[in-house]
Design an enzyme around this catalytic site. Structure first.
Site, short mmCIF file in Angstrom:
data_model
loop_
_atom_site.label_atom_id
_atom_site.label_comp_id
_atom_site.label_asym_id
_atom_site.label_seq_id
_atom_site.Cartn_x
_atom_site.Cartn_y
_atom_site.Cartn_z
NE ARG A 31 -2.98 0.28 3.35
CZ ARG A 31 -2.45 0.95 4.47
NH1 ARG A 31 -2.22 2.24 4.38
NH2 ARG A 31 -2.12 0.14 5.46
CE1 TYR B 177 -16.47 7.73 -18.10
CE2 TYR B 177 -16.38 7.76 -15.63
CZ TYR B 177 -16.45 6.83 -16.77
OH TYR B 177 -16.71 5.64 -16.75
CG ASP C 9 -10.06 12.64 -17.40
OD1 ASP C 9 -9.39 11.81 -18.20
OD2 ASP C 9 -10.89 12.00 -16.88
CE LYS D 6 -12.82 3.94 -19.11
NZ LYS D 6 -12.91 5.19 -18.70
C1 LIG Z 1 -13.39 5.82 -17.76
C2 LIG Z 1 -13.10 7.20 -17.31
C3 LIG Z 1 -12.90 7.75 -16.03
C4 LIG Z 1 -12.89 6.79 -14.88
O1 LIG Z 1 -11.99 5.94 -15.00
P1 LIG Z 1 -12.17 4.32 -14.18
O2 LIG Z 1 -11.07 3.74 -14.54
O3 LIG Z 1 -13.37 3.67 -14.89
O4 LIG Z 1 -12.39 4.73 -12.51
C5 LIG Z 1 -12.62 9.10 -15.76
N1 LIG Z 1 -12.43 9.79 -17.03
C6 LIG Z 1 -12.61 9.52 -18.25
C7 LIG Z 1 -12.38 10.63 -19.41
C8 LIG Z 1 -13.02 8.17 -18.46
O5 LIG Z 1 -13.22 7.59 -19.73
#
Ligand SMILES: *Cc1c(COP(=O)(O)O)cnc(C)c1O
Length: 400
Positions: free
Chosen positions: A60, A114, A187, A212
């Site tokens: 952790r 998101y 992001d 992703k």
């Molecule tokens: C999927 C996504 C998230 C969240 O990510 P997780 O890995 O599902 O927690 C945040 N921002 C964007 C743009 C995303 O596509």
């Protein structure tokens, strides 16, 4: 040194080489599943606890496989440090906390971020006494005016927004945020460092859902924050105390995915552009949202930001006159594209924002930010683009 022949039960526990000695070196970062680490001298363990000596004591607090991913992400985003998390949401949560999001402080965020990020701010942070204001991040005077009145600690935007594919003017947003003393959090999940490295354009923290494009194969959930050395201690403290750690197996899969990120992104971009052009010419399709199309409101900005590397693999489009039922039939008629709830995979995926990513929003909230009942989001994969287009065309030929 062991001076005793241990019983089988004991040997079952201790047998096998716990770490590789010798003069060989693995060409691939190993998975270190170990939760804890031992040192020959107790003073060394003590030094790791104290932070006066590099090393690992408990996963952790840090893990070698996770650290390898962090090193790779810092390098790809050209940041000083990266800290990995169990998911994109955990990374965004930590980035917000580390930027001073607490009771009485304000956050200004893009209104079409998101869905889960929207809900995190709207529900969790507001309930904690944080002032949250959503703005159209493409309307720079509105962002400026909101910052001037709220003096936020954070401005949060997505490089390419979900699902309407709006492009954020990162240098201009950084300037506005900094003018009012706010940190700019970007992001960069949709764009990836292949298209743009926001830290070089003034962002203070970059966050990713590594689930992703970074992982790229739909087999690992993860998140990363990339930022300056000065913010590392705070992020690590949050990680240690909230425990949203990335597992070493997931870190290994994402690290493996990163090796082909540029190759995949090149193909995602090429395919998405071709699909977007084809969709634009189809009589059953209304608006096509893709920053690579000259019809996109911010096509020029996208050209400047991404400098010809492409426009990403995400697009969305309106199916004329369609609502929930018609979209469901269209999805069921697809033979290659998968109606699955993620994006950035090697395979082409379609998603209905009203059902999935933006389900937490009320119909009015969705309508206000331009997400209609006939909107389909597509994550264009790396298959042969002629097969992707064939599939969409045959599905559109079915009676809905
Ligand atoms: C999927 C996504 C998230 C969240 O990510 P997780 O890995 O599902 O927690 C945040 N921002 C964007 C743009 C995303 O596509």
């Amino acid at each position: 040194m062991r001076t005793r022949t241990f019983h089988l039960t004991t040997r079952a526990v201790h047998a096998g080489t716990p770490f590789a000695g010798g003069d060989f070196l693995s060409t691939v970062t190993p998975v270190y599943p170990s939760v804890t680490y031992i040192y020959e001298r107790m003073e060394d363990l003590d030094g790791v606890f104290a932070g006066t000596r590099p090393g690992y004591v408990y996963t952790r607090h840090g893990n070698p496989t996770v650290a390898a991913l962090e090193e790779s992400m810092a390098e790809l985003e050209e940041g000083e440090v990266a800290v990995a998390f169990a998911s994109g949401m955990a990374a965004i949560h930590a980035a917000l906390l580390a930027s001073g999001a607490r009771s009485g402080a304000a956050i200004v965020a893009a209104q079409d971020i998101y869905g889960a990020t929207y809900a995190l701010l709207d529900k969790l942070f507001r309930a904690q006494g944080v002032v949250v204001r959503f703005v159209d991040a493409t309307d720079l005077p509105a962002v400026d005016a909101t910052c001037a009145s709220l003096r936020p600690v954070v401005v949060l935007v997505e490089t390419i927004s979900n699902p309407l594919l709006k492009v954020a003017d990162l240098p201009a947003l950084a300037e506005i945020a900094h003018r009012y003393g706010a940190a700019l959090i970007v992001d960069n999940t949709f764009a990836t460092p292949y298209l743009v490295q926001p830290l070089k354009l003034g962002a203070d923290l970059v966050v990713h859902s590594a689930t992703k494009y970074l992982g790229g194969h739909g087999d690992a959930l993860g998140g990363v924050v990339i930022t300056s050395q000065a913010r590392r201690a705070e992020l690590l403290e949050i990680l240690k105390l909230t425990g949203g750690n990335l597992g070493p197996q997931e870190a290994w899969l994402i690290l493996r995915g990163l090796k082909t990120l540029p190759l995949r992104m090149r193909q995602h971009c090429e395919n998405a552009l071709a699909v977007a052009h084809w969709l634009e010419g189809h009589p059953r399709i209304g608006c096509v949202h893709y920053p690579g199309l000259p019809s996109h409101r911010q096509h020029e900005l996208a050209q400047q930001l991404f400098q010809g590397r492409g426009y990403g693999g995400m697009l969305s489009f309106e199916l004329n006159g369609a609502g929930r039922d018609e979209i469901f039939r269209f999805f069921e008629a697809l033979r290659l594209c998968l109606p699955a709830t993620t994006l950035g995979d090697v395979c082409t995926l379609v998603l209905y924002p009203a059902q999935a990513s933006h389900r937490a929003l009320s119909a009015e909230e969705r309508a206000r930010i331009g997400i209609g009942d006939g909107l389909v989001r597509m994550s264009v994969g790396v298959e042969d683009v002629e097969d992707i287009i064939w599939d969409v065309e045959q599905a559109l030929r079915q009676p809905l």
